[in-house]
Design an enzyme around this catalytic site. Structure first.
Site, mmCIF file in Angstrom:
data_model
loop_
_atom_site.group_PDB
_atom_site.id
_atom_site.type_symbol
_atom_site.label_atom_id
_atom_site.label_comp_id
_atom_site.label_asym_id
_atom_site.label_seq_id
_atom_site.Cartn_x
_atom_site.Cartn_y
_atom_site.Cartn_z
ATOM 1 N N ASN A 96 45.358 39.204 42.903
ATOM 2 C CA ASN A 96 44.054 39.608 42.709
ATOM 3 C C ASN A 96 44.013 40.835 41.769
ATOM 4 O OD1 ASN A 96 41.241 39.714 42.633
ATOM 5 N ND2 ASN A 96 41.048 39.946 44.896
ATOM 6 N N ASP A 97 44.206 41.964 42.479
ATOM 7 C CA ASP A 97 43.760 43.105 41.542
ATOM 8 C C ASP A 97 44.522 43.065 40.171
ATOM 9 O OD1 ASP A 97 41.720 44.174 43.413
ATOM 10 O OD2 ASP A 97 43.360 45.332 44.611
#
Lengths: 464, 100
Positions: free
Chosen positions: A393-394
């Protein structure tokens, strides 16, 4: 065995350990490297037996304990699933730490056995070395236990912070230095025991404020500590093999911590002090309004990928949690049959320890020459048809490049959004570890696949 | 004037840090997990100290407190040595090249 001869053999062990690490520069030489390591260990142990020269009943007990510990270790090594590797390594670090503490205690109680002087009159240098070895060993032990509990999910991965935490750690650190100082002057055993106990406490306090996704840094840092502890004991015992190994392991862990910090564009101290987590709440509030996302299913995903000429897969911790690596490989096999070119892109901090994703992919029989690091592959996203983000994600958030206000600004990210379409497998729209919304979800070329990583991948395989 | 043996050991230590620095930077990132498990295994060479501690003294005195700490350290280090090298071997066996 004469002292000079055994010292020579210890040096040979040390060199074999260097070669063991050297072997890891490529997968082809790595297996040979591991044998060098084993040979070095064997030499060290045999030489120690010969130089102590005590083959009485004690020797039998030593062999028994060796076999007992060895069988436990071998059993764990064969049974452990690859997804549990981070907690295994943390657990192993704790054992090295505790072993260092025990050897230091033993040397303090019976210095004459190690040629360090006598009880109450231990050589000053040796006393300093063993205190340092014991203190670092104790910190490694309790710190690794906390890391183990967090990685295993027994303890919540959320950072535990309280007011004055850093001040308390600073005070405890100073007390430890004073204890070592007074121990050297007075040689009192109570001071030694307090030193060990206090160091256990410091280990716990150091690791509790650090959150789950920062574990790659923590685990590398503890790796480094276990090396310095070993080196401290090596100086005490005047043993070359231990000194060389301690230095190797210490610098190895330090380099890994550095690489991990750089992968997040954060300073080492920022991670250690539990930086993220405190500033997140205010940012979260702003992005609550609903933005439109494109929602897809396995059928859409299969269609997109089947008709693509190249696909890049971006795995993250979510893939490990869902154990999706085998399903993923099946999907890739099916794609390859359709003539699609597939490669894998690994962010340095993907997963919970350095190289975590690579091991999982290797376990699923993914050839290592299809797996690329961030710098090697980042330019290829622009020419790629589909990026399949699974459990990351990040590390894909374009905000890190565009918004100087964002806490992850400046962090190197995979340029996933440059590919023609992005398939993002995720259970919900919830933000990742950094607590920030991922801009990628709302892009026109992104198709969200809301599902468990493994189930979705299996669904896609059926549709291919 | 004679050089203190400590300085010799310090030299070895510092040179080893440099060797470690260059060797570890040449480790390919895809093998960073095996690197951690193998460094873990080799740091268990601390078993050398544990063996000396366990075998200190005469045969009658092998269960004094200091010896017992030695024995405990042997168990811990042995778990690590066998576990560390074997798990590294297991991981490295999995790294395969593309079938051509």
């Amino acid at each position: 065995m004469s002292a000079n001869l055994s010292a020579t053999f210890y040096l040979i062990s040390g060199i074999l350990f260097i070669l063991a690490l050297r072997g890891l520069s490529s997968p082809e030489t790595s297996r040979q490297g591991n044998y060098f390591g084993i040979a070095g260990m064997l030499i060290s142990i045999v030489v120690t037996f010969l130089s102590v020269g005590n083959f009485g009943s004690g020797f039998v007990y030593v062999l028994i304990f060796l076999v007992v510990g060895g069988s436990v270790g071998a059993f764990i090594a064969f049974r452990i699933p690859m997804t549990a590797m981070p907690e295994l390594v943390a657990g192993f670090h704790s054992l090295v730490g505790l072993a260092a503490v025990f050897v230091a205690i033993s040397a303090f109680l019976k210095p004459e056995a190690f040629n360090l002087g006598y009880v109450g009159n231990i050589k000053l240098a040796s006393l300093i070395e063993m205190s340092l070895g014991a203190a670092i060993g104790a910190i490694t032990f309790s710190g690794s236990i906390i890391a183990f509990l967090k990685l295993r999910g027994i303890m919540s991965g959320a950072p535990i912070t309280f007011k004055g935490q850093h001040f308390l750690n600073l005070i405890l650190g100073l007390i430890i230095i004073f204890l070592i100082y007074y121990l050297c002057i007075s040689q009192t055993s109570n001071l030694f025991w307090s030193l060990v106990l206090l160091s256990f406490l410091v280990g716990v306090l150091l690791i509790i404020p650090i959150g789950g996704a920062d574990m790659p840094v923590v685990i590398s840092m503890l790796n480094s500590y276990s090396g310095w502890a070993a080196a401290g004991i090596g100086f005490t015992l005047e043993n070359t093999a231990l000194i060389i190994t301690g230095a190797l392991v210490g610098s190895s862990g330090a380099i890994l911590s550095y690489i991990m910090c750089k992968g997040m564009n954060r300073s080492f101290f920022n991670v250690i002090l539990g930086g993220w987590g405190a500033t997140e709440q205010n940012i979260e509030g702003q992005s609550k309004e609903q933005k439109p996302v494109k929602n897809g299913n396995a059928d859409d995903a299969a269609f997109l990928m089947k008709n693509a000429s190249s696909v890049i897969i971006v795995p993250g911790y979510g893939m490990a949690v869902a154990q999706a690596q085998h399903a993923l490989r099946e999907m890739v096999d099916a794609l390859k049959k359709n003539g699609v070119k597939v490669s894998y892109a690994i962010h340095p901090v993907a997963g919970r320890m350095p190289g975590h994703m690579n091991v999982l992919l290797a376990e699923a029989n993914v050839p290592y020459d299809e797996v690329f690091e961030l710098e090697e592959i980042n330019n290829d996203f622009a020419n790629c048809d589909v990026a399949y983000v699974i459990g990351a994600n990040d590390v894909t958030n374009p905000v890190a490049k565009s918004d100087p206000q964002s806490p992850i600004y400046g962090m190197p990210v995979l340029d996933v959004e440059k590919s023609k379409s992005v398939l993002f497998v995720k259970r919900s729209l919830s933000p990742g570890y950094a607590g920030i919304d991922n801009d990628l979800f709302y892009r026109d070329n992104t198709l969200m696949l809301f599902a468990d990583a493994k189930k979705m991948t299996e669904e896609i395989v059926k549709n291919l | 004037m004679e050089i203190d043996p400590f300085i010799f050991r310090l030299s070895i230590f510092i040179l080893s840090i440099f060797v470690g620095y260059y060797v570890v930077w040449s480790v390919t990132p895809s093998l960073h997990t095996p690197l951690m498990s193998v460094t873990n295994a080799i740091s268990s060479v601390i078993i050398v100290g544990a063996i000396i501690a366990a075998l200190a003294g005469s045969s009658e005195s092998i269960f004094e407190i200091s010896n017992i700490f030695g024995f405990l350290a042997i168990i811990l280090a042995a778990v690590n040595i066998f576990g560390g090298f074997l798990v590294t071997q297991r991981m490295l066996q999995m790294y395969k090249k593309k079938k051509k």
